[in-house]
Design a protein around this motif. Structure first.
Motif, short mmCIF file in Angstrom:
data_model
loop_
_atom_site.label_atom_id
_atom_site.label_comp_id
_atom_site.label_asym_id
_atom_site.label_seq_id
_atom_site.Cartn_x
_atom_site.Cartn_y
_atom_site.Cartn_z
N ALA A 107 62.97 27.97 50.35
CA ALA A 107 62.93 28.23 48.90
C ALA A 107 64.23 28.86 48.43
O ALA A 107 64.78 28.48 47.40
CB ALA A 107 61.74 29.12 48.56
N ILE B 224 64.61 28.86 40.05
CA ILE B 224 63.35 29.44 40.53
C ILE B 224 62.30 28.34 40.70
O ILE B 224 61.56 28.33 41.68
CB ILE B 224 62.87 30.55 39.57
N THR C 137 60.57 27.43 44.18
CA THR C 137 59.11 27.49 44.28
C THR C 137 58.53 26.16 44.74
O THR C 137 57.66 26.11 45.61
CB THR C 137 58.50 27.90 42.93
#
Length: 141
Positions: A111, A20, A24
Motif C-alpha cells: 500500500a 491514498i 488502499t
C-alpha cells in the motif's frame, strides 16, 4: 490566498486523495488478480492527471490536448516517463503477488509503495501544470 496558491493547494489535496485511494486499493490481497487491479489503478491515475489539469486550467483535458502536451514535452521525455510508469506498475503488481503470502505486514508495504508511486507521478504532473499555468498567466494577450 492568491489564485496560484489556491490551485497548488487543490492539486496537493487531489494528489493525496488519489494516492491514498491507490494505496488502499492495493492493500487488500487478491491472489492472481493483480493485472486487472493495476489497470484500474492506472485509470485512477489518469483521472488524477485530468483533475489536476482541470484545477489549473478549468478545462477538460482532451486526447488532442494530451498529444500536444506530450509533443511539447519531447518524445524522449514521454518515452522515459511512459517506460518508468509501466515498470513501476509492473513492479507493484509483482510486489503485491509476493506480499499476498506475507500477510498484513506485506500488504502495508505494498500500500505504501503503490500510494507513493501514484503520488510521485501526480507531483510531477502538477509541477508541469503549475509551470505551464505560470507561463500562460505571465504572457500578455
Amino acid at each position: 490566498m492568491s489564485d496560484l496558491r489556491k490551485k497548488r493547494l487543490e492539486a496537493v489535496i487531489a494528489i493525496a486523495t488519489y494516492s491514498i485511494g491507490s494505496g488502499t486499493a492495493s492493500a487488500a490481497p487478491t491472489p492472481g488478480g493483480e493485472i486487472p487491479r493495476q489497470i484500474l489503478l492506472t485509470v485512477s491515475d489518469i483521472f488524477m492527471y485530468t483533475n489536476i489539469w482541470k484545477i489549473y486550467f478549468q478545462e477538460d483535458l482532451s486526447s488532442k490536448q494530451l498529444v500536444e502536451i506530450l509533443t511539447e514535452l519531447g518524445l524522449v521525455t514521454v518515452a522515459a516517463t511512459g517506460t518508468a510508469y509501466v515498470v513501476s506498475k509492473a513492479s507493484t503488481a509483482i510486489l503485491k503477488e509476493i506480499s499476498n503470502w506475507t500477510g498484513p505486514l506485506g500488504w502495508g508495504v505494498t500500500a505504501a509503495v503503490a500510494g507513493s508511486i501514484s503520488g510521485l507521478f501526480g507531483v510531477a504532473w502538477a509541477i508541469y501544470c503549475d509551470r505551464t499555468y505560470s507561463q500562460r498567466v505571465m504572457q500578455p494577450f
